[in-house]
Enzyme design. Sequence first.
Site, PDB file in Angstrom:
ATOM      1  N   SER A 136       0.874  -1.184   0.000  1.00 32.11           N
ATOM      2  CA  SER A 136       0.000   0.000   0.000  1.00 32.11           C
ATOM      3  C   SER A 136       0.906   1.227   0.000  1.00 32.11           C
ATOM      4  O   SER A 136       2.096   1.108   0.338  1.00 32.11           O
ATOM      5  CB  SER A 136      -0.849  -0.019   1.273  1.00 32.11           C
ATOM      6  OG  SER A 136      -1.426   1.246   1.533  1.00 32.11           O
ATOM      7  N   TYR A 187      -3.298  -0.780  10.179  1.00 29.18           N
ATOM      8  CA  TYR A 187      -3.086  -0.990   8.733  1.00 29.18           C
ATOM      9  C   TYR A 187      -1.709  -0.454   8.329  1.00 29.18           C
ATOM     10  O   TYR A 187      -0.967  -1.110   7.594  1.00 29.18           O
ATOM     11  CB  TYR A 187      -4.210  -0.269   7.986  1.00 29.18           C
ATOM     12  CG  TYR A 187      -4.296  -0.537   6.499  1.00 29.18           C
ATOM     13  CD1 TYR A 187      -5.019  -1.621   6.015  1.00 29.18           C
ATOM     14  CD2 TYR A 187      -3.674   0.306   5.581  1.00 29.18           C
ATOM     15  CE1 TYR A 187      -5.118  -1.860   4.641  1.00 29.18           C
ATOM     16  CE2 TYR A 187      -3.760   0.075   4.222  1.00 29.18           C
ATOM     17  CZ  TYR A 187      -4.489  -1.008   3.754  1.00 29.18           C
ATOM     18  OH  TYR A 187      -4.579  -1.242   2.396  1.00 29.18           O
TER      19      TYR A 187
HETATM   20  P1  NDP Z   1     -11.887  -5.720  -0.427  1.00 28.66           P
HETATM   21  O1  NDP Z   1     -12.392  -5.502   0.972  1.00 28.66           O
HETATM   22  O2  NDP Z   1     -12.724  -5.261  -1.563  1.00 28.66           O
HETATM   23  O3  NDP Z   1     -11.561  -7.278  -0.643  1.00 28.66           O
HETATM   24  C1  NDP Z   1     -10.802  -7.969   0.305  1.00 28.66           C
HETATM   25  C2  NDP Z   1     -10.816  -9.448  -0.024  1.00 28.66           C
HETATM   26  O4  NDP Z   1     -10.031 -10.137   0.968  1.00 28.66           O
HETATM   27  C3  NDP Z   1     -12.213 -10.048   0.014  1.00 28.66           C
HETATM   28  O5  NDP Z   1     -12.316 -11.018  -0.990  1.00 28.66           O
HETATM   29  C4  NDP Z   1     -12.247 -10.700   1.402  1.00 28.66           C
HETATM   30  O6  NDP Z   1     -13.155 -11.758   1.509  1.00 28.66           O
HETATM   31  C5  NDP Z   1     -10.814 -11.214   1.483  1.00 28.66           C
HETATM   32  N1  NDP Z   1     -10.404 -11.553   2.835  1.00 28.66           N
HETATM   33  C6  NDP Z   1     -10.391 -10.758   3.931  1.00 28.66           C
HETATM   34  N2  NDP Z   1      -9.964 -11.441   4.993  1.00 28.66           N
HETATM   35  C7  NDP Z   1      -9.682 -12.706   4.555  1.00 28.66           C
HETATM   36  C8  NDP Z   1      -9.203 -13.872   5.189  1.00 28.66           C
HETATM   37  N3  NDP Z   1      -8.927 -13.885   6.501  1.00 28.66           N
HETATM   38  N4  NDP Z   1      -9.013 -14.993   4.452  1.00 28.66           N
HETATM   39  C9  NDP Z   1      -9.293 -14.988   3.115  1.00 28.66           C
HETATM   40  N5  NDP Z   1      -9.775 -13.908   2.466  1.00 28.66           N
HETATM   41  C10 NDP Z   1      -9.967 -12.783   3.181  1.00 28.66           C
HETATM   42  O7  NDP Z   1     -10.437  -5.051  -0.459  1.00 28.66           O
HETATM   43  P2  NDP Z   1      -9.532  -4.506  -1.686  1.00 28.66           P
HETATM   44  O8  NDP Z   1      -9.777  -5.308  -2.897  1.00 28.66           O
HETATM   45  O9  NDP Z   1      -9.677  -3.041  -1.731  1.00 28.66           O
HETATM   46  O10 NDP Z   1      -8.082  -4.787  -1.095  1.00 28.66           O
HETATM   47  C11 NDP Z   1      -7.316  -5.925  -1.483  1.00 28.66           C
HETATM   48  C12 NDP Z   1      -5.888  -5.718  -0.993  1.00 28.66           C
HETATM   49  O11 NDP Z   1      -5.363  -4.501  -1.544  1.00 28.66           O
HETATM   50  C13 NDP Z   1      -5.762  -5.582   0.529  1.00 28.66           C
HETATM   51  O12 NDP Z   1      -4.563  -6.185   0.958  1.00 28.66           O
HETATM   52  C14 NDP Z   1      -5.675  -4.073   0.718  1.00 28.66           C
HETATM   53  O13 NDP Z   1      -5.026  -3.711   1.899  1.00 28.66           O
HETATM   54  C15 NDP Z   1      -4.863  -3.701  -0.506  1.00 28.66           C
HETATM   55  N6  NDP Z   1      -4.961  -2.306  -0.875  1.00 28.66           N
HETATM   56  C16 NDP Z   1      -6.167  -1.739  -1.223  1.00 28.66           C
HETATM   57  C17 NDP Z   1      -6.232  -0.406  -1.577  1.00 28.66           C
HETATM   58  C18 NDP Z   1      -7.504   0.249  -1.973  1.00 28.66           C
HETATM   59  O14 NDP Z   1      -7.467   1.498  -2.121  1.00 28.66           O
HETATM   60  N7  NDP Z   1      -8.587  -0.449  -2.168  1.00 28.66           N
HETATM   61  C19 NDP Z   1      -5.026   0.437  -1.569  1.00 28.66           C
HETATM   62  C20 NDP Z   1      -3.819  -0.256  -1.186  1.00 28.66           C
HETATM   63  C21 NDP Z   1      -3.803  -1.573  -0.863  1.00 28.66           C
HETATM   64  P3  NDP Z   1     -14.390 -11.770   2.598  1.00 28.66           P
HETATM   65  O15 NDP Z   1     -15.574 -11.383   1.815  1.00 28.66           O
HETATM   66  O16 NDP Z   1     -14.418 -13.176   3.073  1.00 28.66           O
HETATM   67  O17 NDP Z   1     -14.046 -10.773   3.681  1.00 28.66           O
END
Ligand code: NDP
Length: 259
Positions: free
Chosen positions: A150, A163
């Site tokens: 990030s 975070y």
């Molecule tokens: P979302 O919340 O849209 O998606 C997160 C995903 O992770 C979901 O599919 C969720 O599934 C899954 N997940 C969460 N916890 C677990 C777990 N314990 N085991 C398996 N799956 C899990 O987030 P984003 O797509 O926005 O983010 C994805 C990544 O990108 C993250 O690491 C985030 O920190 C990073 N990121 C995002 C940014 C942004 O601006 N969006 C910027 C920088 C980094 P479930 O439905 O089961 O919770």
Amino acid sequence: MMTKAAKQYFDLTGRSALITGATRGIGFGLAAGLAQAGAKIILNGRNPEKLAEATDRLRLQDVSAQTLCFDVRDQPAVQKAINNYESADGPIDILINNAGIQHRQSLEDFASDKFQDVMNTNATALFYLGQAVTRHMKQRGQGKIINIASIMTKMARHHVGAYVTAKAAVGGLTRAMTAEWAAYGINCNAIGPGYISTELTQPLFEDKAFSDWLITQTPAGRWGQVDDLVGAAIFLSSPASDFMHGQVLYVDGGMTVTV
Ligand code: NDP
């Protein structure tokens, strides 16, 4: 001298990619993008219904995906799923450590169980996944691990202390993986997305004051979209990045160089 035709540098045909947290958002978008570059896709999620829905949505894009259902925080489950896949289905050539969560609270009041959960999901789990796939990649002398970092890997904002801490650790873990695993032919790198419009950032996207601030502070002048990250993910998964190790590639509309 170039040893490959240009498009071969980015060709993922015959490679399989496991993407954690791929039921929506960035993980889902990267899965669809890697499939377009030829990769065989393995979607991870912790909820079987959401995984089935994501697989159906990919099928609408003519992509057939396999699934591995486990919670990334559960180390025995991670090891079992990866070892079973490797013995029954074949190699995992690419790992995208994407699953992540957010919890917003002032550092003074931050609940310790929430802090730990963010650390476990956003940092420790990447170690579990990386260790489990490396045991197999090492035997083949090749592999690609991409950790989703990030801009918080090198910056901070108020009310996202866990975070910020976890994403800084992702930068350190990416370097630690490199120090020990580059010699096995494994490339470990990270992508540092800027603000990307997904469910995770929905509260910020809907906050007009924040969104206006973001747009003025981002040289590119806009929110990022999931598609903006696909090129970097293909690059780091492909032969084009074979000599790239331990780096965080920021894809942030220029935010980290100006704020
Ligand atoms: P979302 O919340 O849209 O998606 C997160 C995903 O992770 C979901 O599919 C969720 O599934 C899954 N997940 C969460 N916890 C677990 C777990 N314990 N085991 C398996 N799956 C899990 O987030 P984003 O797509 O926005 O983010 C994805 C990544 O990108 C993250 O690491 C985030 O920190 C990073 N990121 C995002 C940014 C942004 O601006 N969006 C910027 C920088 C980094 P479930 O439905 O089961 O919770």
